[in-house]
Design a protein around this motif. Structure first.
Motif, PDB file in Angstrom:
ATOM      1  N   UNK A 133      78.026 -21.893  75.500  1.00 14.16           N
ATOM      2  CA  UNK A 133      77.330 -20.945  74.619  1.00 14.16           C
ATOM      3  C   UNK A 133      75.994 -21.511  74.148  1.00 14.16           C
ATOM      4  N   UNK A 134      75.963 -22.812  73.833  1.00 13.38           N
ATOM      5  CA  UNK A 134      74.706 -23.429  73.429  1.00 13.38           C
ATOM      6  C   UNK A 134      73.718 -23.401  74.586  1.00 13.38           C
ATOM      7  N   UNK A 135      74.173 -23.785  75.776  1.00 14.02           N
ATOM      8  CA  UNK A 135      73.288 -23.758  76.953  1.00 14.02           C
ATOM      9  C   UNK A 135      72.658 -22.385  77.124  1.00 14.02           C
ATOM     10  N   UNK A 136      73.479 -21.349  77.045  1.00 22.12           N
ATOM     11  CA  UNK A 136      72.971 -19.999  77.240  1.00 22.12           C
ATOM     12  C   UNK A 136      71.995 -19.587  76.134  1.00 22.12           C
ATOM     13  N   UNK A 137      72.251 -20.044  74.912  1.00 23.90           N
ATOM     14  CA  UNK A 137      71.355 -19.725  73.797  1.00 23.90           C
ATOM     15  C   UNK A 137      70.015 -20.453  73.925  1.00 23.90           C
ATOM     16  N   UNK A 138      69.981 -21.552  74.673  1.00 25.82           N
ATOM     17  CA  UNK A 138      68.754 -22.327  74.837  1.00 25.82           C
ATOM     18  C   UNK A 138      67.782 -21.725  75.853  1.00 25.82           C
ATOM     19  N   UNK A 139      68.262 -20.866  76.723  1.00 23.46           N
ATOM     20  CA  UNK A 139      67.446 -20.355  77.832  1.00 23.46           C
ATOM     21  C   UNK A 139      66.077 -19.832  77.375  1.00 23.46           C
ATOM     22  N   UNK A 140      65.977 -19.006  76.341  1.00 22.61           N
ATOM     23  CA  UNK A 140      64.645 -18.510  75.955  1.00 22.61           C
ATOM     24  C   UNK A 140      63.681 -19.622  75.533  1.00 22.61           C
TER      25      UNK A 140
END
Length: 131
Positions: free
Chosen positions: A34-41
């Motif tokens: 979830x953190x990885x995905x939230x970092x994308x932007x």
């Protein structure tokens, strides 16, 4: 420091995930995903006060090892201590490249600042939800 090299942003996954008591301890691997995905932007847009694009590396350890990289986010699984891997990455970047480490860990901050890295807190990439 080369102007054409994107700033290296290293995220201390365990520290950032642990900064919000949302039950992450029940599923450490899922919390890291979830953190990885939230970092994308942030890879494209940059961080507050730091224009993008940036090279973003998420360092995971322990039960969170094995999280896959995605476009814009390289995930490095630490074979041992995540702090040791983060310090190695910061040392390798110095002094030719600007490096920012996202962590609240005081000991880690001292280690990476010795290599010239700048540190920012977890709320930079994981703001608290509205009350």
């Amino acid at each position: 420091m080369s102007d054409d090299a994107a700033v290296l942003v290293i995220v201390d996954g365990a520290n950032v995930v642990g900064s919000v008591p949302d039950g992450w301890w029940r599923d450490r691997h899922g919390a890291a995903v979830r953190l990885r995905d939230a970092l994308v932007p942030y890879a494209t847009d940059g961080l507050p006060g730091l224009h993008g694009p940036v090279e973003l590396v998420l360092v995971v350890e322990g039960a969170a090892r094995g999280v896959a990289s995605v476009a814009g986010i390289r995930v490095d699984s630490a074979p041992g201590s995540g702090d040791d891997l983060i310090a190695e990455l910061a040392a390798a970047a110095a002094p030719e490249r600007e490096c920012v480490v996202v962590t609240a860990d005081r000991g880690l901050r001292q280690r990476v600042e010795a290599y010239g890295a700048r540190c920012v807190g977890p709320r930079t990439v994981r703001p608290l939800p509205p009350a």
